[in-house]
Design a protein around this motif. Structure first.
Motif, PDB file in Angstrom:
ATOM      1  N   VAL A   1      19.591 -17.406-133.737  1.00  0.00           N
ATOM      2  CA  VAL A   1      19.297 -18.770-133.586  1.00  0.00           C
ATOM      3  C   VAL A   1      21.018 -18.702-133.707  1.00  0.00           C
ATOM      4  CG1 VAL A   1      17.516 -19.785-134.813  1.00  0.00           C
ATOM      5  CG2 VAL A   1      19.235 -18.740-136.355  1.00  0.00           C
ATOM      6  N   HIS A   2      21.906 -17.481-133.508  1.00  0.00           N
ATOM      7  CA  HIS A   2      23.413 -18.555-133.349  1.00  0.00           C
ATOM      8  C   HIS A   2      24.343 -18.619-134.492  1.00  0.00           C
ATOM      9  CE1 HIS A   2      21.111 -17.559-128.869  1.00  0.00           C
ATOM     10  NE2 HIS A   2      20.697 -19.506-129.666  1.00  0.00           N
ATOM     11  N   LEU A   3      23.677 -18.304-135.568  1.00  0.00           N
ATOM     12  CA  LEU A   3      24.623 -18.308-136.909  1.00  0.00           C
ATOM     13  C   LEU A   3      24.902 -17.482-137.016  1.00  0.00           C
ATOM     14  CD1 LEU A   3      22.064 -20.745-138.707  1.00  0.00           C
ATOM     15  CD2 LEU A   3      23.812 -21.681-137.447  1.00  0.00           C
ATOM     16  N   SER A   4      27.216 -17.089-137.273  1.00  0.00           N
ATOM     17  CA  SER A   4      27.444 -16.369-138.227  1.00  0.00           C
ATOM     18  C   SER A   4      28.230 -16.734-139.754  1.00  0.00           C
ATOM     19  CB  SER A   4      28.967 -16.102-137.375  1.00  0.00           C
ATOM     20  OG  SER A   4      28.586 -15.369-136.524  1.00  0.00           O
TER      21      SER A   4
ATOM     22  N   ILE B   1      27.839 -16.975-132.179  1.00  0.00           N
ATOM     23  CA  ILE B   1      27.912 -15.350-133.338  1.00  0.00           C
ATOM     24  C   ILE B   1      29.523 -15.206-132.866  1.00  0.00           C
ATOM     25  CG2 ILE B   1      27.625 -12.785-133.849  1.00  0.00           C
ATOM     26  CD1 ILE B   1      25.141 -14.750-134.380  1.00  0.00           C
ATOM     27  N   ASN B   2      29.617 -14.619-133.722  1.00  0.00           N
ATOM     28  CA  ASN B   2      31.601 -14.721-133.306  1.00  0.00           C
ATOM     29  C   ASN B   2      31.609 -13.283-132.696  1.00  0.00           C
ATOM     30  OD1 ASN B   2      34.421 -15.866-134.972  1.00  0.00           O
ATOM     31  ND2 ASN B   2      34.388 -13.597-135.747  1.00  0.00           N
ATOM     32  N   HIS B   3      32.889 -13.734-132.268  1.00  0.00           N
ATOM     33  CA  HIS B   3      32.640 -12.799-131.070  1.00  0.00           C
ATOM     34  C   HIS B   3      31.650 -12.273-130.343  1.00  0.00           C
ATOM     35  CE1 HIS B   3      36.650 -12.636-133.533  1.00  0.00           C
ATOM     36  NE2 HIS B   3      36.139 -11.610-134.568  1.00  0.00           N
ATOM     37  N   LYS B   4      30.731 -13.091-130.410  1.00  0.00           N
ATOM     38  CA  LYS B   4      29.497 -11.783-129.756  1.00  0.00           C
ATOM     39  C   LYS B   4      29.466 -13.110-129.054  1.00  0.00           C
ATOM     40  CE  LYS B   4      29.064  -8.069-132.983  1.00  0.00           C
ATOM     41  NZ  LYS B   4      28.235  -8.059-134.095  1.00  0.00           N
ATOM     42  N   GLU B   5      29.560 -14.012-128.731  1.00  0.00           N
ATOM     43  CA  GLU B   5      29.318 -15.029-128.086  1.00  0.00           C
ATOM     44  C   GLU B   5      29.669 -16.421-127.983  1.00  0.00           C
ATOM     45  OE1 GLU B   5      24.093 -15.994-130.007  1.00  0.00           O
ATOM     46  OE2 GLU B   5      25.569 -16.471-130.660  1.00  0.00           O
TER      47      GLU B   5
ATOM     48  N   THR C   1      25.272  -3.356-126.191  1.00  0.00           N
ATOM     49  CA  THR C   1      25.474  -2.212-125.316  1.00  0.00           C
ATOM     50  C   THR C   1      26.152  -3.271-123.878  1.00  0.00           C
ATOM     51  OG1 THR C   1      23.650  -4.216-123.924  1.00  0.00           O
ATOM     52  CG2 THR C   1      22.777  -1.693-124.715  1.00  0.00           C
ATOM     53  N   GLN C   2      26.689  -4.273-124.087  1.00  0.00           N
ATOM     54  CA  GLN C   2      27.425  -4.948-123.632  1.00  0.00           C
ATOM     55  C   GLN C   2      29.135  -5.399-123.374  1.00  0.00           C
ATOM     56  OE1 GLN C   2      25.226  -8.082-121.780  1.00  0.00           O
ATOM     57  NE2 GLN C   2      24.672  -9.691-123.299  1.00  0.00           N
ATOM     58  N   ASN C   3      29.470  -5.448-123.321  1.00  0.00           N
ATOM     59  CA  ASN C   3      31.231  -5.954-123.626  1.00  0.00           C
ATOM     60  C   ASN C   3      31.388  -7.380-123.293  1.00  0.00           C
ATOM     61  OD1 ASN C   3      31.998  -2.995-124.630  1.00  0.00           O
ATOM     62  ND2 ASN C   3      32.751  -2.871-122.077  1.00  0.00           N
ATOM     63  N   GLU C   4      30.345  -7.903-122.668  1.00  0.00           N
ATOM     64  CA  GLU C   4      31.528  -9.382-122.597  1.00  0.00           C
ATOM     65  C   GLU C   4      30.185 -10.455-123.666  1.00  0.00           C
ATOM     66  OE1 GLU C   4      33.358 -11.214-120.043  1.00  0.00           O
ATOM     67  OE2 GLU C   4      34.124  -9.159-120.030  1.00  0.00           O
ATOM     68  N   PRO C   5      30.928 -11.162-124.124  1.00  0.00           N
ATOM     69  CA  PRO C   5      29.802 -12.531-124.389  1.00  0.00           C
ATOM     70  C   PRO C   5      29.129 -12.743-124.577  1.00  0.00           C
ATOM     71  CG  PRO C   5      32.660 -13.003-125.051  1.00  0.00           C
ATOM     72  CD  PRO C   5      32.441 -12.247-123.777  1.00  0.00           C
ATOM     73  N   VAL C   6      27.671 -12.869-124.862  1.00  0.00           N
ATOM     74  CA  VAL C   6      26.744 -13.144-124.703  1.00  0.00           C
ATOM     75  C   VAL C   6      26.483 -15.464-124.406  1.00  0.00           C
ATOM     76  CG1 VAL C   6      24.054 -14.097-125.149  1.00  0.00           C
ATOM     77  CG2 VAL C   6      24.842 -11.959-125.431  1.00  0.00           C
ATOM     78  N   THR C   7      25.921 -15.600-123.540  1.00  0.00           N
ATOM     79  CA  THR C   7      26.733 -17.266-123.186  1.00  0.00           C
ATOM     80  C   THR C   7      25.421 -18.374-124.452  1.00  0.00           C
ATOM     81  OG1 THR C   7      27.192 -17.165-120.883  1.00  0.00           O
ATOM     82  CG2 THR C   7      26.364 -18.619-121.674  1.00  0.00           C
ATOM     83  N   VAL C   8      25.620 -18.708-124.505  1.00  0.00           N
ATOM     84  CA  VAL C   8      24.897 -19.555-125.484  1.00  0.00           C
ATOM     85  C   VAL C   8      25.080 -21.108-124.834  1.00  0.00           C
ATOM     86  CG1 VAL C   8      24.005 -21.086-128.029  1.00  0.00           C
ATOM     87  CG2 VAL C   8      25.047 -18.666-127.517  1.00  0.00           C
ATOM     88  N   ASP C   9      23.520 -22.276-124.609  1.00  0.00           N
ATOM     89  CA  ASP C   9      24.244 -23.064-124.295  1.00  0.00           C
ATOM     90  C   ASP C   9      22.675 -23.878-125.294  1.00  0.00           C
ATOM     91  OD1 ASP C   9      23.696 -26.007-122.883  1.00  0.00           O
ATOM     92  OD2 ASP C   9      22.913 -24.582-120.307  1.00  0.00           O
ATOM     93  N   ILE C  10      23.119 -25.237-126.055  1.00  0.00           N
ATOM     94  CA  ILE C  10      22.164 -25.361-126.649  1.00  0.00           C
ATOM     95  C   ILE C  10      22.133 -27.056-126.019  1.00  0.00           C
ATOM     96  CG2 ILE C  10      23.943 -27.987-127.262  1.00  0.00           C
ATOM     97  CD1 ILE C  10      23.189 -27.129-130.364  1.00  0.00           C
ATOM     98  N   VAL C  11      21.553 -27.044-125.066  1.00  0.00           N
ATOM     99  CA  VAL C  11      20.906 -28.321-124.671  1.00  0.00           C
ATOM    100  C   VAL C  11      20.053 -27.479-123.797  1.00  0.00           C
ATOM    101  CG1 VAL C  11      20.725 -29.475-122.344  1.00  0.00           C
ATOM    102  CG2 VAL C  11      23.364 -29.764-124.172  1.00  0.00           C
ATOM    103  N   GLU C  12      20.176 -25.866-123.337  1.00  0.00           N
ATOM    104  CA  GLU C  12      18.904 -25.590-122.472  1.00  0.00           C
ATOM    105  C   GLU C  12      17.725 -25.518-123.677  1.00  0.00           C
ATOM    106  OE1 GLU C  12      19.228 -20.742-121.368  1.00  0.00           O
ATOM    107  OE2 GLU C  12      19.592 -21.741-119.855  1.00  0.00           O
ATOM    108  N   GLU C  13      18.189 -24.660-124.907  1.00  0.00           N
ATOM    109  CA  GLU C  13      17.774 -24.784-125.890  1.00  0.00           C
ATOM    110  C   GLU C  13      16.701 -25.716-126.931  1.00  0.00           C
ATOM    111  OE1 GLU C  13      18.669 -21.483-128.864  1.00  0.00           O
ATOM    112  OE2 GLU C  13      19.495 -20.578-127.553  1.00  0.00           O
ATOM    113  N   LEU C  14      17.134 -26.950-126.206  1.00  0.00           N
ATOM    114  CA  LEU C  14      16.934 -28.306-127.408  1.00  0.00           C
ATOM    115  C   LEU C  14      16.677 -29.381-126.522  1.00  0.00           C
ATOM    116  CD1 LEU C  14      19.078 -27.873-130.789  1.00  0.00           C
ATOM    117  CD2 LEU C  14      16.870 -27.562-130.763  1.00  0.00           C
ATOM    118  N   ASP C  15      16.958 -29.273-125.217  1.00  0.00           N
ATOM    119  CA  ASP C  15      16.903 -30.458-124.711  1.00  0.00           C
ATOM    120  C   ASP C  15      15.137 -30.899-125.135  1.00  0.00           C
ATOM    121  OD1 ASP C  15      17.364 -32.767-123.451  1.00  0.00           O
ATOM    122  OD2 ASP C  15      17.609 -31.977-121.501  1.00  0.00           O
ATOM    123  N   VAL C  16      15.035 -32.442-124.771  1.00  0.00           N
ATOM    124  CA  VAL C  16      13.347 -32.691-124.711  1.00  0.00           C
ATOM    125  C   VAL C  16      13.492 -33.880-123.842  1.00  0.00           C
ATOM    126  CG1 VAL C  16      13.239 -32.888-127.496  1.00  0.00           C
ATOM    127  CG2 VAL C  16      13.800 -34.949-125.930  1.00  0.00           C
TER     128      VAL C  16
END
Length: 308
Positions: free
Chosen positions: A173-176, A197-201, A17-32
């Motif tokens: 889980v952001h894998l291609s 994700i290739n071309h999408k993230e 539903t969107q043309n712009e890639p989705v932003t992924v931040d590994i720090v936000e998801e895995l930081d402790v």
């Protein structure tokens, strides 16, 4: 973790539903958060690889264990190996408490024993070895020392256009992952994988502290079906679960956001357990890591001659 197509139907709708890639931040998801010298806690719950999976993605456990090991060690130490066991399924709606034991800290090597705890139960354990010497560039001793590595398969050596390869994405889980139509080797299954994700993230820049964390994330995605295909077996996999996961980091010349080539071998499967060995190559063909994993499985033959 098995690349079972039945579980890969998660957040794919967010990309349609969107043309712009989705932003992924590994720090936000895995930081402790550091609670004490011997205790850390995840900031957010860890993810499942798909809605039909009961437990947390094993690569998330291993990645966060790497981060805890790095945080609890001197700043010049980098992981050179991790040996893990999956004791119980991880809970995707519960924060993880990490207990750390300092086994040793020397001039060149450090060792940490780590437990992941949810609801008072140990879900995952890891022993992590770290070293101050895991880079070949600028290290005259390493450059002069005896060294050897094998060759990656011709499929990994010769492909040119990733967009022409078949494969699939795992949005949760952001894998291609991309496969090849033909294989020269009869007992090695080759494929390529990357974080994002290739071309999408759009993956935000990965801080140096998270370099090994991100690379560990991609090492736990290997299909049990690949293991059987590499041996010419056609089976229906009704159940499988990872028992352990070990990684040897041979060098740090890698980038999880670039395509990593994997050569998957299966030397034995017996007593409903399958041993999988993977060699991981960067885009220039350097063998940067190796992975060993044992999987518990239940299958039935697709053809009578499969004999499983």
């Amino acid at each position: 973790m098995d690349a079972d197509q039945r579980i890969i139907n998660g957040n794919e709708s967010q990309y349609t539903t969107q043309n712009e890639p989705v932003t992924v931040d590994i720090v936000e998801e895995l930081d402790v958060i550091k609670i004490s010298d011997t205790e850390y806690r995840s900031k957010v719950p860890l993810k499942k690889p798909g809605p039909r999976v009961r437990g947390v993605y094993g690569g998330a456990f291993a990645s966060q264990a790497i981060l805890v090991a790095v945080r609890s060690s001197p700043p010049n130490f980098k992981p050179n190996a991790i040996h893990t066991f999956f004791a119980k399924k991880g809970l995707p709606d519960v924060l993880v408490t990490w207990k750390v034991q300092n086994i040793s800290t020397g001039k060149t090597f450090a060792n940490r024993s780590i437990q992941a705890i949810q609801n008072g139960e140990v879900r995952f354990t890891a022993n992590v070895s770290l070293t101050t010497k895991n880079e070949s560039s600028g290290d005259s001793i390493t450059e002069k020392s005896l060294s050897f590595q094998g060759q990656r398969t011709s499929e990994l050596e010769n492909y040119t256009d990733v967009d022409q390869l078949k494969g699939y994405d795992v949005p949760d889980v952001h894998l291609s992952i991309r496969d090849f139509d033909e294989y020269e080797s009869k007992d090695i299954y080759s494929y390529i994988i990357k974080y994002g994700i290739n071309h999408k993230e759009k993956v935000l820049p990965i801080p140096p502290e998270f370099k090994y964390v991100a690379f560990t994330w991609i090492t736990d995605w290997m299909s049990l079906n690949y293991a059987f295909v590499s041996r010419g077996q056609k089976v229906q996999i009704n159940f499988n679960v990872s028992l352990d996961h070990s990684i040897y980091f041979h060098d740090d010349d890698f980038d999880a956001t670039q395509w990593t080539g994997i050569c998957l071998k299966t030397p034995i499967y017996l007593h409903n357990r399958c041993l999988i060995i993977c060699e991981l190559y960067n885009e220039s063909g350097k063998h940067v890591a190796s992975v060993v994993q044992e999987r518990l499985f239940v299958t039935k033959p697709v053809e009578p001659k499969a004999n499983l």
